[in-house]
Design an enzyme around this catalytic site. Structure first.
Site, PDB file in Angstrom:
ATOM      1  N   SER A  76      10.037   2.013   0.360  1.00  0.00           N
ATOM      2  CA  SER A  76       8.876   1.751   1.199  1.00  0.00           C
ATOM      3  C   SER A  76       8.734   0.242   1.363  1.00  0.00           C
ATOM      4  O   SER A  76       8.693  -0.489   0.382  1.00  0.00           O
ATOM      5  CB  SER A  76       7.638   2.344   0.518  1.00  0.00           C
ATOM      6  OG  SER A  76       6.478   2.041   1.246  1.00  0.00           O
ATOM      7  N   LYS A  89      11.319   3.196   4.847  1.00  0.00           N
ATOM      8  CA  LYS A  89       9.975   3.536   5.372  1.00  0.00           C
ATOM      9  C   LYS A  89       9.229   2.238   5.610  1.00  0.00           C
ATOM     10  O   LYS A  89       9.130   1.395   4.717  1.00  0.00           O
ATOM     11  CB  LYS A  89       9.243   4.412   4.355  1.00  0.00           C
ATOM     12  CG  LYS A  89       7.715   4.386   4.412  1.00  0.00           C
ATOM     13  CD  LYS A  89       7.112   5.515   3.579  1.00  0.00           C
ATOM     14  CE  LYS A  89       5.773   5.137   2.970  1.00  0.00           C
ATOM     15  NZ  LYS A  89       5.167   6.255   2.204  1.00  0.00           N
ATOM     16  N   LYS A 113       5.746   0.312   6.581  1.00  0.00           N
ATOM     17  CA  LYS A 113       4.300   0.385   6.715  1.00  0.00           C
ATOM     18  C   LYS A 113       3.931  -0.192   8.080  1.00  0.00           C
ATOM     19  O   LYS A 113       4.448  -1.257   8.470  1.00  0.00           O
ATOM     20  CB  LYS A 113       3.635  -0.439   5.613  1.00  0.00           C
ATOM     21  CG  LYS A 113       3.847   0.137   4.224  1.00  0.00           C
ATOM     22  CD  LYS A 113       3.078   1.428   4.072  1.00  0.00           C
ATOM     23  CE  LYS A 113       3.105   1.931   2.638  1.00  0.00           C
ATOM     24  NZ  LYS A 113       2.321   3.169   2.485  1.00  0.00           N
ATOM     25  N   ASP A 148       4.747   4.660   8.116  1.00  0.00           N
ATOM     26  CA  ASP A 148       3.557   5.127   7.384  1.00  0.00           C
ATOM     27  C   ASP A 148       2.375   4.253   7.763  1.00  0.00           C
ATOM     28  O   ASP A 148       2.394   3.036   7.540  1.00  0.00           O
ATOM     29  CB  ASP A 148       3.822   5.029   5.877  1.00  0.00           C
ATOM     30  CG  ASP A 148       2.644   5.531   5.049  1.00  0.00           C
ATOM     31  OD1 ASP A 148       1.666   6.055   5.631  1.00  0.00           O
ATOM     32  OD2 ASP A 148       2.711   5.409   3.811  1.00  0.00           O
ATOM     33  N   GLU A 155       3.935   9.035   9.258  1.00  0.00           N
ATOM     34  CA  GLU A 155       3.121   9.517   8.141  1.00  0.00           C
ATOM     35  C   GLU A 155       1.671   9.078   8.291  1.00  0.00           C
ATOM     36  O   GLU A 155       1.396   7.898   8.503  1.00  0.00           O
ATOM     37  CB  GLU A 155       3.723   8.961   6.849  1.00  0.00           C
ATOM     38  CG  GLU A 155       3.060   9.447   5.582  1.00  0.00           C
ATOM     39  CD  GLU A 155       3.706   8.825   4.337  1.00  0.00           C
ATOM     40  OE1 GLU A 155       4.724   8.102   4.451  1.00  0.00           O
ATOM     41  OE2 GLU A 155       3.167   9.056   3.237  1.00  0.00           O
ATOM     42  N   ASP A 173      -0.036  12.832   4.417  1.00  0.00           N
ATOM     43  CA  ASP A 173      -0.078  12.346   3.036  1.00  0.00           C
ATOM     44  C   ASP A 173      -1.531  12.461   2.553  1.00  0.00           C
ATOM     45  O   ASP A 173      -1.929  13.481   1.988  1.00  0.00           O
ATOM     46  CB  ASP A 173       0.436  10.895   2.993  1.00  0.00           C
ATOM     47  CG  ASP A 173       0.246  10.216   1.641  1.00  0.00           C
ATOM     48  OD1 ASP A 173      -0.116  10.890   0.672  1.00  0.00           O
ATOM     49  OD2 ASP A 173       0.454   8.982   1.539  1.00  0.00           O
ATOM     50  N   LYS A 198       2.659  14.313  -3.093  1.00  0.00           N
ATOM     51  CA  LYS A 198       2.410  13.396  -4.220  1.00  0.00           C
ATOM     52  C   LYS A 198       1.653  14.202  -5.278  1.00  0.00           C
ATOM     53  O   LYS A 198       0.509  14.611  -5.044  1.00  0.00           O
ATOM     54  CB  LYS A 198       1.537  12.231  -3.780  1.00  0.00           C
ATOM     55  CG  LYS A 198       2.252  11.165  -2.976  1.00  0.00           C
ATOM     56  CD  LYS A 198       1.285  10.040  -2.643  1.00  0.00           C
ATOM     57  CE  LYS A 198       1.965   8.977  -1.787  1.00  0.00           C
ATOM     58  NZ  LYS A 198       0.969   8.092  -1.144  1.00  0.00           N
ATOM     59  N   GLY A 205       5.495   8.303  -3.374  1.00  0.00           N
ATOM     60  CA  GLY A 205       5.424   7.430  -4.552  1.00  0.00           C
ATOM     61  C   GLY A 205       4.124   6.659  -4.533  1.00  0.00           C
ATOM     62  O   GLY A 205       3.519   6.444  -3.480  1.00  0.00           O
TER      63      GLY A 205
HETATM   64  O1  NPG Z   1       7.778   3.787  -3.669  1.00  0.00           O
HETATM   65  O2  NPG Z   1       6.182   4.095  -5.101  1.00  0.00           O
HETATM   66  C1  NPG Z   1       6.607   3.763  -3.984  1.00  0.00           C
HETATM   67  C2  NPG Z   1       5.593   3.326  -2.961  1.00  0.00           C
HETATM   68  C3  NPG Z   1       5.556   4.213  -1.791  1.00  0.00           C
HETATM   69  O3  NPG Z   1       4.461   3.242   0.061  1.00  0.00           O
HETATM   70  C4  NPG Z   1       4.364   3.895  -0.943  1.00  0.00           C
HETATM   71  N1  NPG Z   1       3.211   4.374  -1.365  1.00  0.00           N
HETATM   72  O4  NPG Z   1       0.794   5.168   1.053  1.00  0.00           O
HETATM   73  O5  NPG Z   1       2.458   6.228   0.267  1.00  0.00           O
HETATM   74  C5  NPG Z   1       1.719   5.262   0.262  1.00  0.00           C
HETATM   75  C6  NPG Z   1       1.974   4.127  -0.696  1.00  0.00           C
HETATM   76  C7  NPG Z   1       0.935   3.925  -1.750  1.00  0.00           C
HETATM   77  C8  NPG Z   1       1.234   3.192  -2.850  1.00  0.00           C
HETATM   78  C9  NPG Z   1      -0.301   4.458  -1.654  1.00  0.00           C
HETATM   79  C10 NPG Z   1       0.308   2.981  -3.863  1.00  0.00           C
HETATM   80  C11 NPG Z   1      -1.221   4.245  -2.650  1.00  0.00           C
HETATM   81  C12 NPG Z   1      -0.908   3.527  -3.749  1.00  0.00           C
END
Ligand code: NPG
Length: 373
Positions: free
Chosen positions: A139, A165, A167, A193, A218, A243, A267, A295
């Protein structure tokens, strides 16, 4: 699995700096304050869970202080009162407390780790999963400039990640995606995302992403906007993935039923635990809805469990299960998650599949609270 009788629930807060700031549409993170749950039982077994709640309620309503409070005042007493329990009982024992999925998930996780260790079984054996490695996606946050973004993406491609991915948010979407697609070529999986950053008024704008052959978009719209996601899914070719909107099994069923979720990011913390995550996986598999494992910047505890979960057959898209080094210079486990040929190995140690690096863990612990019956 034999039931275990909890005698102590440890709430341990740790602080970990990120190797690089991680910016999303809801804010920029430079470090994580993480709550770990240690479970000790009268059978002499120990298990650990990791809570994915952030320090602020900006991704979901939960936040670390709230999780500590609800566990201390309500959930731990209920678990102590319930006596001998299996991980599969935790959802029911805590069921009369509304919401607080991340708190519930972390407690169930500690029971799961403990009972798997007691039985000498791995998580993926218990799941009946066949794969011994899963493809690893990364990500990539929002950057101040396109050049910084492209340099970061190139670095992850060089490390071998199986998909990227990005953001996105209004003002950081079409052009960054276009340039990253050009950089990585047509073969590498690419998805975006938005973390709820758009509204129904943006449907025409989001249609412009169709030309980049994305795996999915996403959570473009607000958490509670299921019909907006349905309308968007009808209007664009890029598959719509949910999500934040999916916080329970029932919400997953409904979102699929009405056409708001063409793909689901599972998740475990967000849906109230790994066992509910498996139920959502099974439901989606039966309905031909692809799923992938999300994640939350987990340490090696959550990462190990996520690898095992993602080895189930219905996880047909690469998860956000990157190497520990994606976020942390040093992980709290003895064998950090590593990426080899674009994959991470499914752990084969009893329990969720990690051993804590206790000296390092102690050095980054900011507080420990021990709850007992
Ligand atoms: O690889 O752990 C990872 C991060 C993946 O982008 C990621 N997570 O919105 O999915 C999400 C975001 C996130 C991370 C959301 C931390 C909330 C807390």
């Amino acid at each position: 699995m034999s039931p275990l009788t909890p005698t102590e629930i440890e709430l341990r807060r740790i602080h970990l700096d990120l190797v690089t700031p991680f910016r999303t549409s809801f804010g920029s993170q430079t470090s994580r304050e993480i709550l770990l749950i240690g479970l000790r039982t009268s059978e002499g077994v120990e298990g650990w869970g990791e809570c994915v709640a952030l320090i602020d309620p900006v991704y979901s309503p939960e936040y670390v202080d709230g999780v500590v409070d609800v566990i201390d005042r309500f959930m731990a007493p209920a678990l102590f009162a319930a006596g001998p329990s299996r991980a599969a009982d935790v959802v029911e024992t805590l069921g009369h407390f509304k919401g607080h999925q991340m708190a519930k998930a972390a407690l169930e996780m500690a029971f799961l780790d403990a009972e798997l260790r007691a039985a000498g079984t791995t998580f993926h054996q218990r799941l009946g999963a066949n794969r011994d490695r899963v493809p690893s996606g990364v990500s990539v946050g929002i950057f101040g400039t396109i050049d910084e973004l492209l340099a970061a993406v190139q670095g992850y491609i060089d490390e071998g990640y199986a998909r990227i991915k990005l953001k996105i948010e209004p003002g950081w979407d079409i052009e960054p995606v276009r340039l990253v697609r050009e950089l990585i070529g047509p073969e590498t999986g690419l998805q975006v995302d938005a973390n709820t950053a758009y509204t129904r008024a943006d449907i025409e704008h989001l249609r412009r992403l169709d030309e980049f052959d994305l795996l999915l978009i996403e959570q473009p719209l607000e958490t509670d906007d299921l019909l907006g996601h349905r309308d968007l899914a009808r209007a664009i070719n890029t598959p719509v993935c949910l999500d934040e909107s999916i916080e329970s099994f029932t919400q997953a069923v409904d979102a699929v039923e009405i056409g708001a979720a063409e793909i689901i990011n599972i998740k475990p913390g967000r849906v109230g635990g790994y066992l509910t995550a498996v139920r959502i996986h099974d439901m989606c598999r039966a309905k031909n809805i692809p799923v992938w494992c999300g994640g939350m910047l987990e340490t090696g505890i959550g990462r190990a469990a996520n690898c095992a979960l993602a080895s189930l057959d219905g996880f047909t898209l690469p998860g956000d299960i990157s190497a520990s080094t994606r976020f942390y210079a040093r992980d709290i486990v003895l064998e950090p998650i590593a990426i080899v040929d674009g994959h991470v190995a499914v752990p084969d140690a009893p329990g969720l599949g990690f051993e804590l690096d206790n000296d390092f863990l102690d050095s980054i612990t900011s507080s420990v609270q021990r709850l007992s019956p």
